[in-house]
Design a protein around this motif. Structure first.
Motif, short mmCIF file in Angstrom:
data_model
loop_
_atom_site.label_atom_id
_atom_site.label_comp_id
_atom_site.label_asym_id
_atom_site.label_seq_id
_atom_site.Cartn_x
_atom_site.Cartn_y
_atom_site.Cartn_z
N ALA A 115 0.85 -1.20 0.00
CA ALA A 115 0.00 0.00 0.00
C ALA A 115 0.87 1.24 0.00
O ALA A 115 1.86 1.33 0.74
CB ALA A 115 -0.92 0.01 1.22
N HIS A 116 0.52 2.19 -0.85
CA HIS A 116 1.25 3.44 -0.96
C HIS A 116 0.30 4.55 -1.39
O HIS A 116 -0.77 4.28 -1.93
CB HIS A 116 2.41 3.32 -1.95
N GLN A 117 0.71 5.78 -1.14
CA GLN A 117 -0.01 6.93 -1.65
C GLN A 117 0.06 6.88 -3.16
O GLN A 117 1.08 6.51 -3.73
CB GLN A 117 0.64 8.22 -1.14
N ASP A 118 -1.01 7.25 -3.83
CA ASP A 118 -0.97 7.27 -5.29
C ASP A 118 0.17 8.18 -5.73
O ASP A 118 0.30 9.31 -5.25
CB ASP A 118 -2.29 7.79 -5.85
N VAL A 119 1.03 7.68 -6.63
CA VAL A 119 2.21 8.43 -7.03
C VAL A 119 1.92 9.55 -8.02
O VAL A 119 2.75 10.41 -8.25
CB VAL A 119 3.31 7.51 -7.61
N ALA A 120 0.73 9.54 -8.62
CA ALA A 120 0.42 10.55 -9.64
C ALA A 120 -0.48 11.67 -9.13
O ALA A 120 -0.47 12.76 -9.69
CB ALA A 120 -0.24 9.89 -10.84
N TYR A 121 -1.27 11.41 -8.08
CA TYR A 121 -2.27 12.39 -7.65
C TYR A 121 -2.13 12.69 -6.15
O TYR A 121 -2.38 11.83 -5.31
CB TYR A 121 -3.68 11.86 -7.93
N PRO A 122 -1.77 13.91 -5.81
CA PRO A 122 -1.55 14.28 -4.41
C PRO A 122 -2.85 14.62 -3.67
O PRO A 122 -3.18 15.78 -3.46
CB PRO A 122 -0.63 15.50 -4.53
N ILE A 123 -3.57 13.58 -3.31
CA ILE A 123 -4.79 13.75 -2.53
C ILE A 123 -4.59 13.04 -1.20
O ILE A 123 -4.25 11.84 -1.17
CB ILE A 123 -6.02 13.17 -3.27
N ARG A 124 -4.77 13.75 -0.13
CA ARG A 124 -4.57 13.23 1.22
C ARG A 124 -5.38 11.94 1.43
O ARG A 124 -6.60 11.94 1.29
CB ARG A 124 -5.02 14.30 2.21
N GLY A 125 -4.68 10.85 1.73
CA GLY A 125 -5.34 9.60 2.03
C GLY A 125 -5.69 8.74 0.83
O GLY A 125 -6.32 7.70 0.99
#
Length: 158
Positions: free
Chosen positions: A41-51
């Motif tokens: 699991a990781h933060q989406d690398v293309a879209y900076p949306i919290r959570g």
């Protein structure tokens, strides 16, 4: 090889982004949120949306029906654990889940939180793409995103 633009504006060249992320070849911004034996699991690398969390299989597969009997319960348990953390730690009340098999990457699930600011783009599934593009274009300060990654990582790895 494909060129992928990360949320921080950097680009990487990869054959498969999910393989590159789950193997550690590409480090997602903020690092890995959590892992199991079979999933990452990781933060989406293309879209900076919290959570906004991506859950990717560590094995290169395309579809849900390719999960082994061992992977299936690991998958649902991991998603439920992440969702609980999104709600309890980040206060995310609603999430859209997306999984598609006609992607150039391998098996992964998008867990896209819904925030009040997003409703200006609508309330249906059609609103998600404009929301993602808006975040990519307008979110230059990743402080909140990085803090949410830290918070999720902390609670999911206790």
């Amino acid at each position: 090889m494909r060129t992928i633009t990360l949320s921080n504006g950097e680009t990487v060249e990869v054959d498969c982004l999910s393989c590159a992320l789950t193997s550690g070849k590409v480090e997602p911004e903020g690092g890995v949120i959590a892992e199991t034996e079979h999933f990452h699991a990781h933060q989406d690398v293309a879209y900076p949306i919290r959570g906004l969390v991506i859950v990717a299989s560590k094995r290169h597969i395309k579809g849900l029906d390719e999960l082994t009997e061992e992977e299936q319960p690991d998958y649902i348990t991991f998603i439920a654990k992440i969702r609980k953390a999104q709600r309890e730690v980040l206060g995310i009340e609603s999430v859209y889940y997306f999984y598609n098999e006609d992607t150039t990457h391998h098996f992964h699930l998008w867990m896209v939180p819904r925030y009040d600011w997003m409703y200006q783009f609508g309330r249906s599934v059609e609103s998600v793409r404009p929301v993602l593009l808006h975040a990519r274009k307008n979110e230059k300060d990743h402080t909140n995103v990085l803090e949410s990654i830290r918070m999720l990582t902390e609670v999911l790895n206790e």
